[in-house]
Design an enzyme around this catalytic site. Structure first.
Site, short mmCIF file in Angstrom:
data_model
loop_
_atom_site.label_atom_id
_atom_site.label_comp_id
_atom_site.label_asym_id
_atom_site.label_seq_id
_atom_site.Cartn_x
_atom_site.Cartn_y
_atom_site.Cartn_z
CB SER A 254 -7.52 3.24 -6.86
OG SER A 254 -6.98 4.49 -6.53
CD GLN B 29 -8.23 12.39 -3.95
OE1 GLN B 29 -7.71 13.19 -4.72
NE2 GLN B 29 -8.88 11.33 -4.38
CB CYS C 270 1.09 1.36 4.69
SG CYS C 270 -0.48 0.48 4.93
CG HIS D 94 -4.00 -1.16 4.72
ND1 HIS D 94 -3.70 -0.33 3.66
CD2 HIS D 94 -4.63 -2.24 4.17
CE1 HIS D 94 -4.13 -0.87 2.52
NE2 HIS D 94 -4.70 -2.04 2.81
CB CYS E 183 -0.91 -0.01 1.23
SG CYS E 183 -1.73 1.55 1.50
CG ASN F 206 -13.85 9.92 -4.21
OD1 ASN F 206 -14.90 10.54 -4.10
ND2 ASN F 206 -12.89 10.29 -5.04
CG HIS G 156 -7.00 7.84 0.96
ND1 HIS G 156 -7.43 6.56 0.69
CD2 HIS G 156 -7.01 8.49 -0.23
CE1 HIS G 156 -7.69 6.43 -0.61
NE2 HIS G 156 -7.46 7.59 -1.20
CG HIS H 286 -4.14 3.43 4.08
ND1 HIS H 286 -3.13 2.69 4.64
CD2 HIS H 286 -4.28 4.53 4.88
CE1 HIS H 286 -2.67 3.32 5.71
NE2 HIS H 286 -3.36 4.45 5.87
O1 LIG Z 1 -7.64 10.72 -7.22
P1 LIG Z 1 -8.17 9.31 -7.26
O2 LIG Z 1 -8.69 8.85 -5.92
O3 LIG Z 1 -7.22 8.33 -7.87
O4 LIG Z 1 -9.41 9.38 -8.26
C1 LIG Z 1 -10.76 9.42 -7.88
O5 LIG Z 1 -11.14 10.67 -7.33
C2 LIG Z 1 -11.02 11.80 -8.19
C3 LIG Z 1 -11.57 13.02 -7.49
O6 LIG Z 1 -12.92 12.86 -7.11
C4 LIG Z 1 -11.74 11.58 -9.54
O7 LIG Z 1 -11.41 12.62 -10.43
C5 LIG Z 1 -11.35 10.24 -10.16
O8 LIG Z 1 -12.15 10.01 -11.31
C6 LIG Z 1 -11.55 9.12 -9.15
O9 LIG Z 1 -11.19 7.89 -9.69
#
Ligand SMILES: O=P(O)(O)O[C@H]1O[C@H](CO)[C@@H](O)[C@H](O)[C@H]1O
Ligand SMILES: O=P(O)(O)O[C@H]1O[C@H](CO)[C@@H](O)[C@H](O)[C@H]1O
Lengths: 337, 337
Positions: free
Chosen positions: A161, A168, A54, A113, A51, A153, A166, A164
């Protein structure tokens, strides 16, 4: 509650954006033969050597993560916004574009994690909020940053993806579409009534007591009247706070507690690690916005079970959002968990 | 073309909706470790006894489909809108709702279960257009219907639960959000310049020749400058037509041809039955809308391959749409197929 809400298709108005949502309460009876989502298996190990989030692991750009103990923030190695990219303007009326600069960051909520927000101690969620506050202040103080979008997300269904824990932050020069709409509507109300739109709204929600999911001294969690996603929830401070940086210590604790309560209810609802996108809408950072009343929203896609989600496609893309269960029923299910 | 478009993150303005999209051309280099879509296997049989859309089969409500030879239209057995549902109004300023009536229909494009639009003969696609025209006119003529939304969800990824070639129509009393925005912007332009916004726009696109995917005498297919979805395409009549009902016979043929060309290119792009939602935006039916210039849009989610799609989540939900490849590159890929 208006009895018609559960009896007849209707549309509801979102006072924050000025847009409508179509509600079709009878449509839950529709059989579902379409796509099933995969359910996510819980992560079992506290540290995954593969990961890139981590502690002590190496990221794709060669940097080594510190041996962090609580939260850890770094600049996104594949950010959609870059701090020093070219500034340009093109405008011939029909083709209008302009360079956009910004900063994309990743915030690890915990070194563990295998955790997600609902599994974390309230005191550790408080540390996540502290990190959000620091980032909001620090990024917002930069002259070239006018808006700071904090979001998470969660789950593969929501494009995440890495399991873990997290979130943004995308901080940027211009004010995004959604925030422009909400600024306008809140400003209109504030100028007319001298108090924030959400102060008035939660007063009424607390009185009607139909869409409340949970509350404590300083925060209320509810399914907004105009909810789009099946189990959409909004967490709102009872006192008018323009941003997360204005919270008192007690409010911060209460916010962390509601974050835990809501996400725990989510996981219980369909007995799965509940996918969602959450985000904090608050005052832009390029001036005074006395009308802004910060709130955090959860947009979760699951509709009927851990594997059947609501698709926002066709009609929803070309017309307007449509939902099957009423906000009142969704709130009741969450409240009673 | 402005060289900066491929070099720097920027935002572009959608002249039809007044909203912005964030473009991050450098972001295609991002590795993808997230969710993979399932690819759909092609349907092998022309008549599936278990398909409720195939000719002569029985639907869930007991009705038997006719032995149709071209298109077949029926009222959706689980429509989100109902023709005779209760009309009511609630408005206390903060909670605003009103009863919404309408009609939801399903249109089978062909009795052949194994086909999709790109597999069909142009003359059979013309029959689909004829059916759309008839429905638009017939539904639009009803006093209680003010807007007719024609759309198709194709593929399991787009919430489509049956591979039998079909689309839908949701016709209703009120004008949906997206259509309100596009009406406003087109009206502004039309009143100022005495010609439709899209007439001016496609003139310029044809001159620049950077985002054109295909064209014939009466229609042009292009990736709009402000495209949100990776391979978004808009099919626009070269002559100002307010709705599909104004097409001449020659234009109808040309429209069918572009429909086939675009959807064939889609299938070739990643060598898969390409999922999308498509929809026709055209004049509402409750009056004269001289500014409206009809167009059909395709919103396809695939980004890099048959299994990797673009997720419109987190930032996109709370901020604004974000895309990785530029409209120019997407158009080039499609054009050259
Ligand atoms: O930045 P990540 O987590 O790889 O990507 C994810 O979040 C982003 C922000 O919402 C989006 O633009 C991406 O389409 C999504 O896959
Ligand atoms: O009516 P269908 O095809 O069963 O359902 C699909 O299309 C509808 C209209 O875009 C959406 O509301 C649904 O979420 C989607 O699953």
């Amino acid at each position: 509650m208006n009895d018609n809400f559960n009896a007849a298709p209707h549309r509801r108005y979102n006072i924050l954006t000025g847009e409508w949502v179509l509600v079709s309460p009878h449509r839950t009876k529709r059989p579902w033969q379409g796509k099933k989502e995969e359910t996510s298996k819980p992560e079992m190990i506290a540290h995954d050597p593969n990961c890139y989030l981590c502690a002590t692991n190496t990221r794709i750009n060669g940097e080594i993560n510190p041996d962090y103990k609580n939260t850890f923030v770094f600049s996104n190695d594949f950010g959609a916004l870059l701090p020093d990219s070219l500034d340009f303007k093109e405008d011939n009326g029909l083709l209008k574009a302009e360079g956009e600069t910004g900063i994309c960051k990743v915030i690890c909520f915990s070194p563990n994690h295998s955790l997600t927000l609902p599994d974390m101690e309230v005191s550790d969620i408080e540390k996540v909020i502290t990190t959000w506050q620091e980032e909001y202040k620090e990024l917002g103080a930069k002259p070239e940053i006018n808006h700071v979008q904090i979001f998470e997300n969660k789950g593969a269904t929501m494009g995440c993806s890495n399991p873990h824990p997290h979130g943004q932050i995308w901080a940027q020069k211009s004010i995004p579409n959604e925030v422009i709409k909400k600024t306008e509507k809140q400003k209109e109300y504030f100028q007319k009534h001298g108090k924030s739109l959400l102060t008035a709204y939660i007063e009424q929600e607390l009185k009607e007591n139909e869409r409340i999911v949970s509350q404590n001294d300083s925060f209320v969690s509810l399914v907004p009247f105009w909810a789009v996603w099946p189990y959409e929830v909004m967490i709102v401070p009872k006192n008018h706070r323009k941003s997360i940086s204005e919270l008192t210590d007690k409010e911060k604790l209460d916010y962390a507690e509601q974050l835990k309560v809501v996400t725990q209810k989510y996981d219980k609802l369909f007995d799965t690690s509940f996918p969602y996108s959450s985000g904090i809408h608050q005052s832009p950072t390029n001036g005074e916005y006395p009308e802004w009343h910060f709130h955090m929203s959860f947009y979760p896609p699951l509709l009927r079970s851990a594997t059947v989600k609501k698709f926002m496609v066709g009609y929803e893309m070309f017309g307007m959002p449509q939902r099957d269960i009423t906000a009142e029923l969704a709130a009741k299910s969450l409240r009673e968990l």
